[in-house]
Design an enzyme around this catalytic site. Structure first.
Site, PDB file in Angstrom:
ATOM      1  N   GLU A 122       0.893  -1.164   0.000  1.00 25.28           N
ATOM      2  CA  GLU A 122       0.000   0.000   0.000  1.00 25.28           C
ATOM      3  C   GLU A 122       0.918   1.197   0.000  1.00 25.28           C
ATOM      4  O   GLU A 122       1.695   1.391   0.930  1.00 25.28           O
ATOM      5  CB  GLU A 122      -0.906  -0.080   1.233  1.00 25.28           C
ATOM      6  CG  GLU A 122      -2.043   0.887   1.208  1.00 25.28           C
ATOM      7  CD  GLU A 122      -1.673   2.177   1.885  1.00 25.28           C
ATOM      8  OE1 GLU A 122      -1.050   3.040   1.229  1.00 25.28           O
ATOM      9  OE2 GLU A 122      -2.002   2.305   3.072  1.00 25.28           O
ATOM     10  N   CYS A 167      -1.885   7.932   4.559  1.00 25.99           N
ATOM     11  CA  CYS A 167      -1.996   7.578   3.134  1.00 25.99           C
ATOM     12  C   CYS A 167      -3.277   8.108   2.527  1.00 25.99           C
ATOM     13  O   CYS A 167      -3.392   8.211   1.312  1.00 25.99           O
ATOM     14  CB  CYS A 167      -1.938   6.064   2.909  1.00 25.99           C
ATOM     15  SG  CYS A 167      -1.816   5.058   4.363  1.00 25.99           S
TER      16      CYS A 167
END
Lengths: 527, 527
Positions: free
Chosen positions: A264, A301
């Site tokens: 990720e 993120c």
């Protein structure tokens, strides 16, 4: 007490010569403990132990694995203040955040324990035999998900607990029946060691085979590379930068037997503000987004790094309101001098790109390692033609793009890369009349959000924390929520197998009482 | 009537200069029709059309897509004798096989239609909002599987219908909502064109957007490479050789945005014969395995190429019985002179490896392109230490490995590569007392079989036609059975989305009446 050593299963080990320390960004000083980087021998030993332990751990019942996960949570709780203090010392994050993240970590472990106890997650499918079928008899065929083998987990810099040593990757892999080798993040090696000790303690108390969990220190690339290249490692979990994730993906793809890497790697998380929201809700959204951009010093993120709006008279109001709100928020300390340095560099580079103008810049910070939160702005056409502006600036930074027309907005959506999230701020009438925008955005993201902020990733069953490349290396999976377990399994099919020798999940009697698809009907009944 | 042209959507096109013909291996002559290899412009046009068509096709209801799939089946049936004759002319396979494979192909299309009409396959998961939650309200989050975009399918040499133009890859991708571009297999380009015309005809009749299906001819590598490298292509399905599949995987991994390649590359499908079966059932298993090895001239990915048995007095009986049974079976024609040539070469190379002995060899064939079916034998220790013997010989060939001890058998299982299938011939008592053997074998395979043969892959819900690398490039998925649809989707999550604008699968009212996980409970009720 921090030993600075590696855990090879339950054994402490410090065979290497390389050492390092962590850093307190608030005080701008090195912390005291010395950590021993794992050497090649230790890497190999950890993987060998994991591979051996897999042969028994893979057949542990869901209930036994659930018990192990709950115990890990208890043991983390038992670490008490020592863990919270270490967390703050190594990250510069406030105590409230540490407590919240610990709660999230334990909650995740328990949610996987619940999933295992329920048992349906193995996706059992059964097609029974039909010996009378013409022209050929049909044999009994049954399938379920099984663990794939030893998994390597890389701790993330920005979540020392929830995305690190006992975070979602580790919890989901242990839940699936896979041994885990954690490569701890060098910025919070002490926090990681404490959590590793909790996992080891839980493993001992629940008679989990030694080697199901190991923990290796590393400040460079060698340990990670050796782990990903090791023939006995079967998958990798990673949360971090694009450069880091992509390098591991490339390494794993080039192995003689390629293995999956679930990296990720973040994104800019585009937010589309449609006209009604600019007009009626400028203040509301400016405040919400200022907070979202600055949250955790922007080190998420899902940080909203790109705000796309149509140029009109209300956009100026929104922009000035956003500046005012940003100015209300105190700057905060970043995780590490290196991260602050990278943020400064990337922020400055963005502001130097042609046609980019600063909309808000926090003043120069007196406190070292504190971030100058920044909003920049640029016209749609300029953004469209300059790919440099499409990249993430990790930290409290966002870019407002003033789209000259809907056509420009649509062109931008077409060239945007894959994203973790995409958000629409609009009224419902606008949402329903902008099918093309929604459709294009949903093709690019793992999660599409209406009238909210992308930060704050709910740990739940429906969550997708993932998205098309380069948000992740595999957009078919999530790293948050119970579905994250699906990354560590593959289906195995039994043909014509004697009922009493099948795994419990596939036996006629359905002793676990789970939902199964039997001859194309979903049922929790026995056969 | 064969045109030899490419289908760019519904339009016939022949812009390239390169042409080729197919071959009749039974008559050992070239067939008449000339096929026009697609050129770069045609490749690009097909992909552009697919990408555009995706924007509407992805939102077609399951029922509409099901209707399309059923029509494809009807149109294939309508091709009647012309298709069956073309199939035999281009493959050398008998009419009975052609009819069977056509039935299988239409059956697959219908099974995906049923799946779509049922609707549960999207894995809808809903977590409803909790505005009162402390410390932060919980927003509504809902998830379902969505199609990923244009898919490239490579036709397989050995299944001109069921694993080719309208085979499992195409059917599952169209079912998922993905446009498909087929690169037809050069050995059966005419069969492929006929089937493509059936798909195009079905698309027209069911108002499917033009470009959802295209069909490109190619006798070399360029077209395939251009397709896999094209930025608008999102995934690849392939069935064929290791060299071909791995090359596509490598190409796709090196793209700026890597995409998944689902390559099924075959395997040796180990069969373990435990002592009771050697003693009591030599004749039964020798006959069943002789037939399985020779079936379809051994040109199946599940062909049993490796038989592992413990050395004892009964093994000789089994071996002579196997030879006798092989001798009863008439040799048959292979698909193409190149395939027969490769078989001969690989078979001869195997027989020349040290310590390998022939157990049975069919006599030299008078008929060109007919295969000399062969059984070789070798001792366990010799097999263990010579990796050359672990590779597949594509065709009617199998190797009996005489294991000196259980320890040797276990060592062999430990070093075997990933396989599509693994089989145990035993009695139930032996099966239950050989846990380690079963456990090791199940880690290496997608399907584990008791007292049966691996050939004959049932098309059903529980089937796993897949397995760890190098059997496939992604052992987490199957290419046969309804679960094959999962290769072409990714989860997309809606947060705080207005109910009336959600896809039907996620609406409160559950208008499709599908099973969903709502707040962690499986239900087909509305909310």
């Amino acid at each position: 007490m921090i030993t600075g050593k590696n855990f090879l299963g339950s054994e402490l080990s410090a065979k290497g010569n390389k050492t390092y320390k962590t850093f307190n960004p608030q005080l701008n000083i090195e912390n005291n403990s010395v950590f021993y980087e794992a050497n090649e021998e230790e890497v190999n030993q950890a993987v060998q132990m994991a591979s051996k332990a897999f042969q028994t751990y893979k057949d542990f019942s869901g209930n036994k694995r659930a018990h192990f996960l709950r115990l890990i949570g208890n043991e983390i709780e038992e670490l008490g203040d020592e863990l919270i203090k270490m967390y703050c010392t190594e990250s510069g994050l406030p105590e409230g955040r540490a407590l919240g993240e610990r709660g999230r970590t334990i909650g995740q472990l328990n949610s996987f324990a619940n999933l295992l106890e329920k048992g349906d997650w193995v996706d059992a499918v059964i097609d029974t035999a039909n010996p009378e079928r013409i022209p050929a008899p049909k044999e009994d065929i049954r399938r379920m998900n099984k663990p794939i083998g030893p998994v390597v987990v890389f701790g993330a810099s920005n979540f020392p607990l929830a995305f690190s040593t006992a975070g979602g990757d580790t919890a989901s892999a242990l839940a699936a029946g896979c041994p885990v080798i954690v490569k701890s993040h060098p910025m919070h090696a002490g926090t990681s060691e404490l959590v590793a000790s909790a996992i080891i303690s839980a493993a001992k108390k629940s008679n989990i085979p030694n080697g199901v969990f190991s923990h290796l220190n590393s400040s460079g690339f060698e340990v990670g590379q050796a782990l990903v290249s090791h023939p006995l490692v079967k998958a990798v979990g990673f949360t971090g930068s694009y450069a880091g994730g992509k390098a591991l993906f490339d390494l794993a793809s080039k192995r003689p037997d390629p293995i999956p890497v679930f990296a990720e790697m973040g994104s800019v998380n585009p937010v589309i503000v449609l006209p009604s929201s600019l007009k009626a809700k400028s203040h509301l959204w400016a405040k919400a987004y200022a907070n979202s951009i600055a949250l955790g010093a922007g080190q998420f993120c899902t940080n909203p790094g790109l705000i796309l709006a149509l140029e009109n008279e209300n956009l100026n109001d929104f922009c000035s309101e956003l500046s005012i709100q940003m100015n209300e928020i105190q700057a905060s300390c970043m995780l590490h001098p290196n991260i602050e340095m990278k943020f400064s560099k990337d922020r400055n580079a963005m502001l130097k790109e042609s046609h980019v103008k600063p909309l808000y810049q926090a003043p120069d910070q007196k406190n070292t390692n504190f971030a100058r939160q920044t909003i920049a702005t640029v016209k749609g056409q300029d953004f469209l033609h300059n790919k440099n502006l499409h990249h993430e600036v990790f930290g409290p930074f966002s870019m407002v793009v003033r789209c000259e027309s809907e056509a420009v907005l649509i062109s931008i959506l077409k060239v945007l890369e894959g994203q973790l999230t995409g958000t629409i701020l609009a009224d419902e009438a606008e949402l329903s009349s902008n099918h093309e925008i929604i459709s294009l955005l949903s093709d690019k993201v793992g999660r599409i959000i209406f009238n909210s902020v992308p930060t704050g990733v709910e740990v739940c069953h429906a969550m997708v924390h993932g998205g098309p490349f380069p948000a992740t290396t595999d957009g078919r999976f999530t790293s948050v929520g119970t579905s994250a377990i699906q990354r560590w399994v593959r289906p195995v099919c039994y043909q014509n197998w004697p009922n009493n020798l099948l795994p419990d999940e596939l036996k006629n009697e359905n002793p676990l009482g789970i939902y199964r698809v039997v001859n194309n009907s979903l049922t929790s009944s026995k056969i």
